[in-house]
Design a protein around this motif. Sequence first.
Motif, mmCIF file in Angstrom:
data_model
loop_
_atom_site.group_PDB
_atom_site.id
_atom_site.type_symbol
_atom_site.label_atom_id
_atom_site.label_comp_id
_atom_site.label_asym_id
_atom_site.label_seq_id
_atom_site.Cartn_x
_atom_site.Cartn_y
_atom_site.Cartn_z
ATOM 1 N N ASP A 1 0.808 -1.262 -0.018
ATOM 2 C CA ASP A 1 -0.076 0.091 0.106
ATOM 3 C C ASP A 1 0.957 1.182 -0.051
ATOM 4 O O ASP A 1 1.138 1.858 1.076
ATOM 5 N N GLU A 2 1.365 1.474 -1.151
ATOM 6 C CA GLU A 2 2.236 2.663 -1.549
ATOM 7 C C GLU A 2 1.762 4.110 -0.830
ATOM 8 O O GLU A 2 2.197 4.931 -0.471
ATOM 9 N N ASP A 3 0.454 4.160 -1.280
ATOM 10 C CA ASP A 3 -0.443 5.370 -1.012
ATOM 11 C C ASP A 3 -0.057 5.757 0.742
ATOM 12 O O ASP A 3 -0.202 6.760 1.136
ATOM 13 N N MET A 4 -0.472 4.521 1.487
ATOM 14 C CA MET A 4 -0.711 4.805 2.958
ATOM 15 C C MET A 4 0.769 5.007 3.419
ATOM 16 O O MET A 4 1.150 5.738 4.409
ATOM 17 N N LEU A 5 1.807 4.535 2.741
ATOM 18 C CA LEU A 5 3.413 4.535 3.195
ATOM 19 C C LEU A 5 3.515 6.236 2.668
ATOM 20 O O LEU A 5 4.224 6.932 3.761
ATOM 21 N N GLU A 6 3.072 6.620 1.483
ATOM 22 C CA GLU A 6 3.482 7.862 1.250
ATOM 23 C C GLU A 6 2.712 8.841 2.294
ATOM 24 O O GLU A 6 3.316 10.032 2.644
ATOM 25 N N ALA A 7 1.544 8.354 2.555
ATOM 26 C CA ALA A 7 0.814 9.614 3.556
ATOM 27 C C ALA A 7 1.530 9.668 4.925
ATOM 28 O O ALA A 7 1.476 10.580 5.381
ATOM 29 N N GLY A 8 2.015 8.411 5.423
ATOM 30 C CA GLY A 8 2.990 8.318 6.789
ATOM 31 C C GLY A 8 4.204 9.418 6.308
ATOM 32 O O GLY A 8 4.483 10.358 7.363
ATOM 33 N N GLU A 9 4.771 9.379 5.207
ATOM 34 C CA GLU A 9 5.810 10.399 4.959
ATOM 35 C C GLU A 9 5.567 11.599 4.883
ATOM 36 O O GLU A 9 6.221 12.507 5.161
ATOM 37 N N ASP A 10 4.487 12.031 4.413
ATOM 38 C CA ASP A 10 3.718 13.147 4.348
ATOM 39 C C ASP A 10 3.792 14.171 5.676
ATOM 40 O O ASP A 10 4.253 15.176 6.086
ATOM 41 N N TYR A 11 3.209 13.255 6.326
ATOM 42 C CA TYR A 11 3.108 13.648 8.057
ATOM 43 C C TYR A 11 4.453 13.807 8.664
ATOM 44 O O TYR A 11 4.811 14.805 9.407
ATOM 45 N N GLU A 12 5.243 12.797 8.316
ATOM 46 C CA GLU A 12 6.636 12.872 8.920
ATOM 47 C C GLU A 12 7.475 14.224 8.784
ATOM 48 O O GLU A 12 8.072 14.612 9.402
ATOM 49 N N SER A 13 7.207 14.722 7.235
ATOM 50 C CA SER A 13 7.982 15.649 6.768
ATOM 51 C C SER A 13 7.106 17.073 7.408
ATOM 52 O O SER A 13 7.885 18.000 7.474
ATOM 53 N N ILE A 14 6.112 17.162 7.441
ATOM 54 C CA ILE A 14 5.627 17.987 8.338
ATOM 55 C C ILE A 14 5.829 18.210 9.756
ATOM 56 O O ILE A 14 5.964 19.388 10.219
ATOM 57 N N ILE A 15 5.753 17.327 10.698
ATOM 58 C CA ILE A 15 5.836 17.315 12.017
ATOM 59 C C ILE A 15 7.267 17.104 12.390
ATOM 60 O O ILE A 15 7.551 17.489 13.656
ATOM 61 N N TYR B 1 -0.715 19.004 -1.921
ATOM 62 C CA TYR B 1 -1.699 18.413 -0.918
ATOM 63 C C TYR B 1 -1.104 18.569 0.226
ATOM 64 O O TYR B 1 -1.961 18.853 1.284
ATOM 65 N N LYS B 2 0.252 18.593 0.636
ATOM 66 C CA LYS B 2 0.906 18.994 1.903
ATOM 67 C C LYS B 2 0.641 20.515 2.337
ATOM 68 O O LYS B 2 0.522 20.572 3.409
ATOM 69 N N PHE B 3 0.571 21.184 1.387
ATOM 70 C CA PHE B 3 0.348 22.727 1.682
ATOM 71 C C PHE B 3 -0.886 23.038 2.195
ATOM 72 O O PHE B 3 -1.223 23.887 3.200
ATOM 73 N N ILE B 4 -1.652 22.341 1.611
ATOM 74 C CA ILE B 4 -3.372 22.331 1.928
ATOM 75 C C ILE B 4 -3.655 21.866 3.381
ATOM 76 O O ILE B 4 -4.128 22.276 4.140
ATOM 77 N N LEU B 5 -3.170 20.741 3.252
ATOM 78 C CA LEU B 5 -3.168 20.106 4.698
ATOM 79 C C LEU B 5 -2.870 20.862 5.762
ATOM 80 O O LEU B 5 -3.252 20.984 6.809
ATOM 81 N N ASN B 6 -1.588 21.435 5.558
ATOM 82 C CA ASN B 6 -0.860 21.917 6.645
ATOM 83 C C ASN B 6 -1.461 23.669 6.946
ATOM 84 O O ASN B 6 -1.226 24.197 7.962
ATOM 85 N N HIS B 7 -2.189 23.998 5.935
ATOM 86 C CA HIS B 7 -2.314 25.871 5.957
ATOM 87 C C HIS B 7 -3.942 25.873 5.995
ATOM 88 O O HIS B 7 -4.481 27.172 6.203
ATOM 89 N N GLN B 8 -4.722 24.885 5.402
ATOM 90 C CA GLN B 8 -6.342 25.219 5.298
ATOM 91 C C GLN B 8 -7.033 24.747 6.433
ATOM 92 O O GLN B 8 -6.972 23.556 6.663
#
Lengths: 125, 183
Positions: A101-115, B132-139
């Motif tokens: 499930d690459e989409d779910m792995l990527e979703a985790g990476e998105d969060y990791e890069s934000i927080i 996606y990340k921008f909207i997720l984090n700002h909106q």
Amino acid sequence: MESLFIEGTAKTPAVRFDGDQGLIEIKGRSIPENSIEFYKPLVDWLEKYTNTPKSQTKVNIQLEYFNTSSSKCILDVFKKLETIHKSNNEVAINWYYEEDDEDMLEAGEDYESIIRIPFKMIEIV
Amino acid sequence: MSFNVNDFYLKLNIKDVLLSYKGNISSDVINKVLESIEKKLSTDSEDRKIRKKLYNVLVESLQNLYHHVEDLPLGTAEGVDDTKFGILVISKTENGYKITTGNFITSRKIKPLKDKIDKINSLTQDELKDMYKFILNHQKLTAKGGGGLGLVDIARKTGNKLEYSFQNVSDEYYFFNLDIYVS
């Protein structure tokens, strides 16, 4: 502090927040039309927990599906965890995803890069 | 000839249809559609990866309908009796699935919607990820729980361009049709 346990449904995940154990778990599906209502008690609980966190907090996120409405609320959950991490307490985040499930792995990476707390990515085989 | 939604719907229901629905878009309808498609897919021999993608994209497209469907004054469109009217057709294609959704929108909403889809269609996968990340984090989420991420998420997960059309129904209303390919 009091624990927060919520049973999972077809559209909302099972929640196990145990302050004494320093354990935060969200498992299952998160696809409600409006996620704010579901996540508010979770974020409120974490807000309280940030005042007296355990020195080690273990976080297990194991989602099969989540919608974009939930994705913002999940970010709110992670932002509370970031606060705990910033106050020099250990926060270990395990992000589980199903095999391939690459989409779910990527979703985790998105969060990791934000927080900016390292995630441990765990593939369930 | 003016646009007729029932004719449009009938034409969609010709080939390889897994599920089709037209009528009021409610939370209950969404639950039933998801339940039914999940049952159908579990008996299919389709591989898990594409099944999961289809389910994910279907959730977003249904909830997009739910969040954006407007109250349609009765009598605006021929043969439409529901104020929160929408259509959904899921069909099998050569290498995957096609999800078609449709709903009425007021003419002033066409430009922002068209601009948004054109923008999404012009982006690469990496750019979509950043958006996606921008909207997720700002909106912030709206009171109904919409976050402006649905279409971006759909484009990102499918890797395909979003196809759409606007059909004139009355002075004030258009029918917005979106075709999503999952492959």
